[in-house]
Design an enzyme around this catalytic site. Structure first.
Site, PDB file in Angstrom:
ATOM      1  N   PHE A 138       0.848  -1.185   0.000  1.00 24.44           N
ATOM      2  CA  PHE A 138       0.000   0.000   0.000  1.00 24.44           C
ATOM      3  C   PHE A 138       0.887   1.239   0.000  1.00 24.44           C
ATOM      4  O   PHE A 138       1.829   1.331   0.788  1.00 24.44           O
ATOM      5  CB  PHE A 138      -0.919  -0.001   1.219  1.00 24.44           C
ATOM      6  N   ASP A 207       1.581  -4.868   8.949  1.00 24.10           N
ATOM      7  CA  ASP A 207       0.403  -4.033   8.744  1.00 24.10           C
ATOM      8  C   ASP A 207      -0.789  -4.983   8.615  1.00 24.10           C
ATOM      9  O   ASP A 207      -0.860  -5.783   7.679  1.00 24.10           O
ATOM     10  CB  ASP A 207       0.575  -3.176   7.485  1.00 24.10           C
ATOM     11  N   LYS A 233     -11.891  -0.755   8.489  1.00 26.54           N
ATOM     12  CA  LYS A 233     -12.164  -1.770   7.465  1.00 26.54           C
ATOM     13  C   LYS A 233     -12.977  -2.895   8.099  1.00 26.54           C
ATOM     14  O   LYS A 233     -14.145  -2.713   8.422  1.00 26.54           O
ATOM     15  CB  LYS A 233     -10.857  -2.249   6.850  1.00 26.54           C
TER      16      LYS A 233
END
Length: 422
Positions: A138, A207, A233
């Site tokens: 990301f 992460d 999320k």
């Protein structure tokens, strides 16, 4: 493997909607759907970007706004237990990621927490100067790592995912990886990667943005060092929900994070001019916690109460396998590729398809009530939140996608025009 995934794998005949309904009837997590405020006539496959709202959230926010803030005012820091909210919510998340309650705290954003951990890890590995990451991670993770390298004089080295193990050499101070890739949905073997990093003396930051709340995670079982993750999320904490940070207990007294704010002080209300870090995980705090975001996240996490994470993982795999098989069965003539691993153990809780006109196709799907998202250059991304999605939802989503392709409606100018958020 539970009955849901068994019923799919044992089916040799073409899959039908009746088959999906039978899977739903055997789903031990089906009742969890009632805990979420889901719009009618919407199939929500974007929980990997923003989770659906649990029904417990509005009443908690009303109480916080109309009573604790409006009436209690500043007294609520004590009377309503505002002050220990970062630790309290961190403890809830700890149970989902294989950590102890005293190893997780909620604070700041994922990017800020990653910055703190990267600097901390470099300080703990004096004499080493490499931050190792992966190409295709990301972007914010790569940006933060590059910024830390520039600030500290370290080197940020990024390699292909397949080359991570080989790139773990003795000059690496810290390896930073996203456990489940945001585009492809491919998952790393956390235990194997962590073990290899430790063999060369490197620390690891995981992460967990696409892991926490979506699949089991055993940070302590893997002897992980650090982790970060977001609350909005699969944890369903709402847009911009605060992030969490994990520090293994064995590192608590050696971690020196760089943003030395007053809430990370050992005695913040003595207001001394010299910084002394708080003991344990509290030293990862900086300033005043975003209380409203914490309350929403705390209420949202009650949807996980009593959930067996292995059962959640089994359903997640059943949903993603069903989606992949239906793509094969129903969409083989429409130019889609599969970016997500077919092997169940290598994927998280999402399926990513590829198509040259992916953006327009996603917009046409959204207009029909099937919400996924697009990631450049050609990824159609679908997340499967097992607490609130059904197998019939998967069938209906594929049927809608097939209709979008057969009708050609995606070619409409309204769907071709790019919006600011994709």
């Amino acid at each position: 493997m539970n009955i849901v995934s068994q019923s799919l794998s044992s089916s040799a005949a073409p899959i039908s909607r009746a088959h999906c309904l039978a899977m739903d009837a055997a789903d031990t997590l089906a009742s969890r759907r009632d805990l979420f405020a889901l719009p009618q006539d919407v199939i929500y496959l974007d929980g990997n970007s923003l989770g659906a709202m649990p029904k417990a959230v509005p009443s908690r926010m009303t109480q916080a706004i109309e009573q604790e803030w409006a009436v209690g005012l500043i007294r609520s820091w004590n009377d309503a237990d505002w002050y220990p909210a970062p630790q309290r919510v961190g403890g809830r998340i700890a149970s989902l990621i294989g950590a102890k309650p005293n190893e997780v705290i909620v604070a700041d954003s994922t990017s800020v927490n990653l910055f703190k951990l990267l600097v901390s890890a470099l300080r703990m590995r004096a004499g080493r100067n490499v931050i190792l990451g992966e190409n295709g991670n990301f972007p914010t993770d790569a940006y933060v790592a590059s910024g830390v390298a520039e600030l500290t004089g370290a080197q940020h080295r990024a390699v292909a995912p397949a080359d991570v193990m080989a790139a773990l050499t003795e000059d690496v101070a810290v390896l930073t990886l996203t456990h489940v890739n945001y585009k492809s949905g491919q998952a790393y073997d956390m235990a194997a990667v962590t073990r290899r990093a430790h063999e060369v003396g490197a620390l690891v930051i995981w992460d967990l943005a696409h892991t926490a709340g979506a699949m089991p995670c055993d940070l302590n079982g893997c002897e992980a060092d650090f982790a970060v993750g977001c609350g909005y999320k699969y944890l369903n904490g709402g847009p911009g929900a605060p992030s969490f940070v994990f520090v293994a207990e064995r590192h608590h007294e050696s971690v020196r994070q760089p943003i030395t704010g007053w809430h990370g002080h050992a005695k913040p209300f003595e207001f001394t001019q010299t910084y002394v870090p708080a003991p344990g995980i509290d030293r990862m705090l900086v300033g005043t916690a975003p209380q409203m975001g914490l309350f929403a996240l705390e209420a949202a996490l009650t949807a996980f109460d009593g959930v067996d994470m292995q059962a959640l993982r089994a359903k997640s795999l059943a949903l993603t396998e069903l989606f992949i098989r239906l793509v094969d069965q129903e969409l083989s003539e429409h130019g889609f590729g599969l970016a997500t691993p077919r092997e169940a153990g290598l994927r998280g809780s999402q399926v990513s398809l590829t198509h040259a006109e992916g953006y327009a196709i996603v917009q046409a799907l959204i207009a029909r009530g099937v919400i996924g998202d697009f990631r450049a250059p050609d990824i159609l991304r679908f997340g499967f939140a097992a607490l609130y999605l059904s197998h019939a939802d998967v069938w209906d989503a594929i049927a809608t996608l097939k209709d979008v392709m057969v009708s050609g409606i995606w070619r409409s100018a309204e769907f071709m025009a790019r919006k600011a958020v994709t």
